[in-house]
Design an enzyme around this catalytic site. Structure first.
Site, PDB file in Angstrom:
ATOM      1  N   HIS A 248      -1.878  -2.480  -9.814  1.00  0.00           N
ATOM      2  CA  HIS A 248      -2.873  -1.870  -8.949  1.00  0.00           C
ATOM      3  C   HIS A 248      -4.108  -2.748  -8.909  1.00  0.00           C
ATOM      4  CE1 HIS A 248      -5.524   1.068  -7.096  1.00  0.00           C
ATOM      5  NE2 HIS A 248      -4.415   1.637  -6.665  1.00  0.00           N
TER       6      HIS A 248
ATOM      7  N   HIS B 115       0.877  -1.191   0.000  1.00  0.00           N
ATOM      8  CA  HIS B 115       0.000   0.000   0.000  1.00  0.00           C
ATOM      9  C   HIS B 115       0.909   1.235   0.000  1.00  0.00           C
ATOM     10  CE1 HIS B 115      -3.533   2.349   0.627  1.00  0.00           C
ATOM     11  NE2 HIS B 115      -3.872   2.001   1.856  1.00  0.00           N
TER      12      HIS B 115
ATOM     13  N   ASP C  23       2.945   5.605  -7.064  1.00  0.00           N
ATOM     14  CA  ASP C  23       4.087   5.543  -6.161  1.00  0.00           C
ATOM     15  C   ASP C  23       5.388   5.148  -6.829  1.00  0.00           C
ATOM     16  OD1 ASP C  23       2.926   6.588  -3.930  1.00  0.00           O
ATOM     17  OD2 ASP C  23       1.847   4.736  -3.555  1.00  0.00           O
TER      18      ASP C  23
END
Ligand code: CMC
Length: 396
Positions: A274, A233, A331
């Site tokens: 994802h 995460h 990210d």
């Protein structure tokens, strides 16, 4: 065996109704209260977006002024909170400190809190949003052994955070002029907007589940911070940088791609894939552009960025990644930007916490305003023994 639908990882279970964020993973669409993320990232400020998430509408100028004023008012920490930091060893991970200190706010704001009163709830949400950058900067300064810096009312949300992180008592700023530099502040603002909410991700679902019991909201957000910490995460941005350092040079990329594909090797390409986005992550498209702008100014020819781009190129051409629809997520780039802005690697996920607090408190407000919210209580498929008789110790 039970009679429930088995849905490990909640792949197909809607746990709530929410009017905050909409995602279409196939088309790569992300909307906050109906507004496309691309437009918000281009035109808005983080506090404006936080207002939108919490209140449902974009603020007027007056509303934004009052909102900002209130955030400034709540940005200070109770002086007694300093002693909590003293208990942490200097090398404690900042995320561990974030969990502890955010949780400890529940001890400061509990007995007076009437959860039935919408105004009490609104103030709790504002406090968390206002204090989270102050706590985050204090975590960093504790590990550096530097004195804490108070928030300033004359600075914007992002400038204030950078000032609390890096300024010295002499009023000098450590490391060039980043906090007043528009490129750095713009990047931070965009990153905070992109990370502000993402509907029922693991940490938001954690906040909702904890809150469904009626627990203190600061403690519930601390639970959300814990969930965010993991590398699957929010911890991915820190993990991307560690992975790039481990890869080291462009010629070693094929070796790591092969490892990511090997089912007997737990290694994964961090910053790829994802749960919801299966074509592209719209946040990654926006942040990629910002990444270029920041690196043009601050990269100091850091070879890491070139390595990141080469890795991205290799992976996007690889059949495995194409077949499994694994694309760079937000990210993959956020850590690279933070590194260029001299934010230490172990603070990357803390940056995510600052932004996501806006989402967590919005979901909490939404949930608490529902008259009939129920305690979250998933069931299970039992796989243990059938009933059996107790066996005395001497007969086991
Ligand atoms: N590298 C290599 N293989 C991967 C990767 C990866 N990064 N991600 C998924 N796969 C494979 C996985 O092995 C599986 O293969 P198979 O079907 O043969 O078993 C398949 O793709 C599906 O993966 P999954 O784990 O079932 O998918 P998920 O939806 O449960 O997990 C994820 C999504 C983001 C946890 C995962 O893609 C991952 O671990 N990525 C790396 C960590 C990361 O970048 N996380 C940040 C997510 S974005 C920020 C946020 O929202 O917090």
């Amino acid at each position: 065996l039970g009679v429930f639908t088995y849905d490990p990882g909640f792949m197909s279970t809607a746990s709530c109704k929410s009017a905050i964020t909409y995602i279409d993973g196939e088309k790569g669409i992300l909307l906050y209260r109906g507004y496309p993320i691309e437009q918000l990232a281009k035109h808005s400020s983080f506090l404006e977006v936080a207002y939108l998430l919490m209140n449902g509408e974009l603020p007027t100028e007056d509303q934004l002024y009052s909102f900002t004023d209130e955030i400034n008012h709540h940005a200070m920490l109770h002086e007694a909170l300093r002693s909590f930091f003293d208990g942490f060893h200097y090398d404690a991970h900042p995320m561990a400190m974030m969990v502890g200190v955010m949780g400890s706010l529940s001890a400061f704001y509990h007995s007076e809190l009437n959860m039935e009163d919408p105004e009490h709830r609104r103030i709790s949400a504002m406090r968390m949003l206002a204090k989270v950058p102050t706590i985050a900067a204090a975590c960093y300064r504790h590990s550096a052994g530097w004195p804490f810096v108070y928030p300033r009312v004359d600075l914007g949300y992002c400038e204030n955070f950078m000032n609390m992180m890096f300024s010295l008592p002499s009023q000098k700023f450590i490391g060039v002029d980043q906090y007043i530099d528009p490129v750095a502040i713009k990047a931070l603002n965009i990153l905070f907007i992109l990370h502000a909410d993402h509907e029922q991700n693991a940490s938001t679902s954690t906040v909702r589940l904890a809150s469904s019991t009626g627990a203190n909201p600061y403690a519930c957000v601390a639970a959300g911070i814990s969930a965010l910490w993991g590398p699957a995460h929010g911890g991915a941005n820190e993990a991307v940088l560690s992975m790039l350092s481990e890869i080291g040079s462009v010629d070693r990329i094929p070796e790591f791609i092969a490892r990511a594909k090997d089912k007997n090797d737990p290694f994964r390409l961090m910053g790829f894939g994802h749960r919801v986005y299966k074509n592209f992550d719209p946040r990654a498209t926006i942040i990629r552009e910002t990444c270029y702008e920041v690196l043009e100014k601050y990269s100091n020819n850091d070879p890491l960025f070139e390595l990141a781009l080469a890795l991205e190129e290799h992976a996007l051409k690889d059949d495995y990644f194409i077949e499994k629809k694994l694309y760079p997520n937000v990210d993959f780039y956020s850590g690279i930007i933070y590194k260029a802005l001299k934010i230490p690697e172990d603070m990357f996920t803390v940056m995510f916490v600052i932004a996501r607090t806006a989402g967590w408190v919005s979901h909490w407000l939404e949930m608490m305003a529902e008259s009939n919210h129920r305690i979250g209580r998933p069931r299970q498929i039992y796989t243990g023994y059938d009933q059996r008789e107790y066996v005395a110790k001497e007969n086991r």
